[in-house]
Design a protein around this motif. Structure first.
Motif, short mmCIF file in Angstrom:
data_model
loop_
_atom_site.label_atom_id
_atom_site.label_comp_id
_atom_site.label_asym_id
_atom_site.label_seq_id
_atom_site.Cartn_x
_atom_site.Cartn_y
_atom_site.Cartn_z
N HIS A 141 41.15 60.15 86.29
CA HIS A 141 40.66 61.52 86.19
C HIS A 141 39.88 61.95 87.44
CE1 HIS A 141 39.94 65.11 84.07
NE2 HIS A 141 38.79 64.83 83.50
N GLY A 142 40.36 63.00 88.08
CA GLY A 142 39.63 63.58 89.21
C GLY A 142 39.92 62.99 90.58
N ARG A 143 40.81 62.01 90.65
CA ARG A 143 40.98 61.29 91.92
C ARG A 143 42.31 61.56 92.61
NH1 ARG A 143 36.01 61.69 91.71
NH2 ARG A 143 35.17 60.74 89.85
N VAL A 144 42.87 62.72 92.39
CA VAL A 144 44.14 63.07 93.02
C VAL A 144 44.01 63.10 94.55
CG1 VAL A 144 45.82 64.96 93.33
CG2 VAL A 144 45.07 64.32 91.03
N LEU A 145 42.95 63.74 95.03
CA LEU A 145 42.85 63.92 96.48
C LEU A 145 42.64 62.62 97.27
CD1 LEU A 145 41.03 67.36 96.81
CD2 LEU A 145 43.39 66.79 97.44
N PRO A 146 41.73 61.73 96.85
CA PRO A 146 41.61 60.49 97.64
C PRO A 146 42.89 59.66 97.64
CG PRO A 146 40.05 60.51 95.79
CD PRO A 146 40.67 61.86 95.85
N VAL A 147 43.59 59.62 96.52
CA VAL A 147 44.83 58.83 96.47
C VAL A 147 45.89 59.51 97.34
CG1 VAL A 147 46.67 57.96 94.98
CG2 VAL A 147 44.30 57.85 94.21
N ALA A 148 46.01 60.82 97.22
CA ALA A 148 47.01 61.55 98.02
C ALA A 148 46.71 61.40 99.51
CB ALA A 148 47.02 63.02 97.62
N THR A 149 45.44 61.45 99.87
CA THR A 149 45.04 61.29 101.28
C THR A 149 45.43 59.90 101.78
OG1 THR A 149 43.18 62.80 100.97
CG2 THR A 149 43.05 61.33 102.87
N GLY A 150 45.17 58.89 100.97
CA GLY A 150 45.51 57.52 101.36
C GLY A 150 47.01 57.35 101.57
N ILE A 151 47.80 57.97 100.70
CA ILE A 151 49.26 57.87 100.82
C ILE A 151 49.72 58.55 102.11
CG2 ILE A 151 51.47 58.64 99.82
CD1 ILE A 151 50.05 58.35 97.03
N LYS A 152 49.17 59.72 102.37
CA LYS A 152 49.58 60.48 103.56
C LYS A 152 49.23 59.71 104.85
CE LYS A 152 51.33 64.00 105.62
NZ LYS A 152 52.72 64.42 105.43
#
Ligand SMILES: Cc1ncc(C[n+]2csc(CCOP(=O)(O)OP(=O)(O)O)c2C)c(N)n1
Ligand SMILES: [Mg+2]
Length: 280
Positions: free
Chosen positions: A65-76
């Motif tokens: 919950h709430g951690r879309v941006l850090p994970v997406a940033t790491g993938i990018k």
């Protein structure tokens, strides 16, 4: 609807849910952009919206919950050749996960961040969120919400987002256009979608009577000042469309480590033995 971008998973959203419009618009945008499913990664948060990762036939990850941006940033950063799209709910993005938004925006990570803003905690059956209107009775505010709602567009703008837009799930055609433009945009593309929740907050007619497309006016989305003023317009008329769009160097473009090739294609040059020694 047959599409290479759709899985055959049974859809469990309530009939009429605004999430269907977001799903269909995303599929259409991916088709128009002709992106290879294996080159796209979808990251979704926790909530009704979060199930979108099961329905779209691309690489995906359903995060906490709430951690879309850090994970997406790491993938990018790990593989900057991928197209990364984040989907979050308003609870997910503006309550528990709000702290990540200003940083992703100011860094200008090349992501598309789509918020399914139904102004309610849908999955947990109808509690107040930071975008619930003042005065509204919800399961957690039985006497009416006493808090002023947050203006997510203003927040994205002042944080430095280079693409700021608002869509409405009752206008799919326009939503396809916003998603297409957001995905094409080089930099952090923030798209807040007014998404009626037919079970806990059905806003279809409320928004249908009020929204108008900025693209049908002479609005200039390159002006920060105008964007700020437009983002405060909320009442009898509610603007949808691209509020702001500029080109600024992305986070990844400034990382010299990514100049030649993505991190995932580079040799690991650390001495693992030494690392294990330190860890043990
Ligand atoms: C760390 C954590 N806190 C609380 C929850 C409970 N929880 C599940 S979904 C949700 C809110 C969902 O609301 P929103 O993000 O707006 O998504 P929607 O269901 O409306 O699409 C909450 C609080 C959780 N799963 N994890
Ligand atoms: Mg919600």
């Amino acid at each position: 609807m047959g599409s290479i971008y759709l899985t055959n998973k049974k859809n469990v959203w309530c009939p009429g849910c605004g999430n269907f419009a977001i799903l269909n618009a995303l599929i259409k945008a991916l088709e128009r952009l002709n992106l290879k499913p294996e080159s796209v990664v979808l990251v979704s948060g926790i909530g009704c919206h979060g199930r979108i990762n099961q329905y779209v036939n691309v690489n995906s990850i359903h995060v906490i919950h709430g951690r879309v941006l850090p994970v997406a940033t790491g993938i990018k950063i790990s593989n900057n050749r991928l197209t990364v799209i984040g989907h979050a709910g308003d609870g997910d993005a503006y309550a528990i996960g709000l702290g990540h938004l200003p940083h992703a925006a100011r860094r200008n990570v090349d992501l598309t961040y789509i918020i399914h803003n139904n102004m309610i905690f849908g999955l947990t059956t109808g509690q107040v969120t930071p975008t619930t209107p003042k005065g509204m009775r919800t399961r957690s505010t039985p006497y009416g919400n006493i808090e002023n709602p947050l203006n997510p567009l203003l927040l994205a703008l002042v944080s430095g987002a280079t693409f700021v837009a608002r869509g409405f799930a009752g206008d799919i055609k326009h939503l396809i256009y916003l998603f297409e433009e957001g995905i094409k945009h080089k930099g952090f593309a923030f798209i807040d979608v007014l998404q009626p929740c037919v079970t806990f907050y059905n806003t279809y007619s409320y928004f249908r009577e009020r929204v108008y497309r900025l693209e049908e006016t002479d609005y200039d989305y390159t002006s920060f000042k105008k964007a700020i003023a437009k983002a405060t317009e909320w009442g009898e008329r509610i603007p949808i469309g691209i509020f702001y769009k500029i080109r600024r160097e992305t986070f990844e473009e400034q990382l010299f480590q990514l100049k030649d090739k993505p991190l995932v294609q580079q040799e690991i040059r650390i001495n693992l033995e030494k690392v294990y020694k330190i860890l043990s």
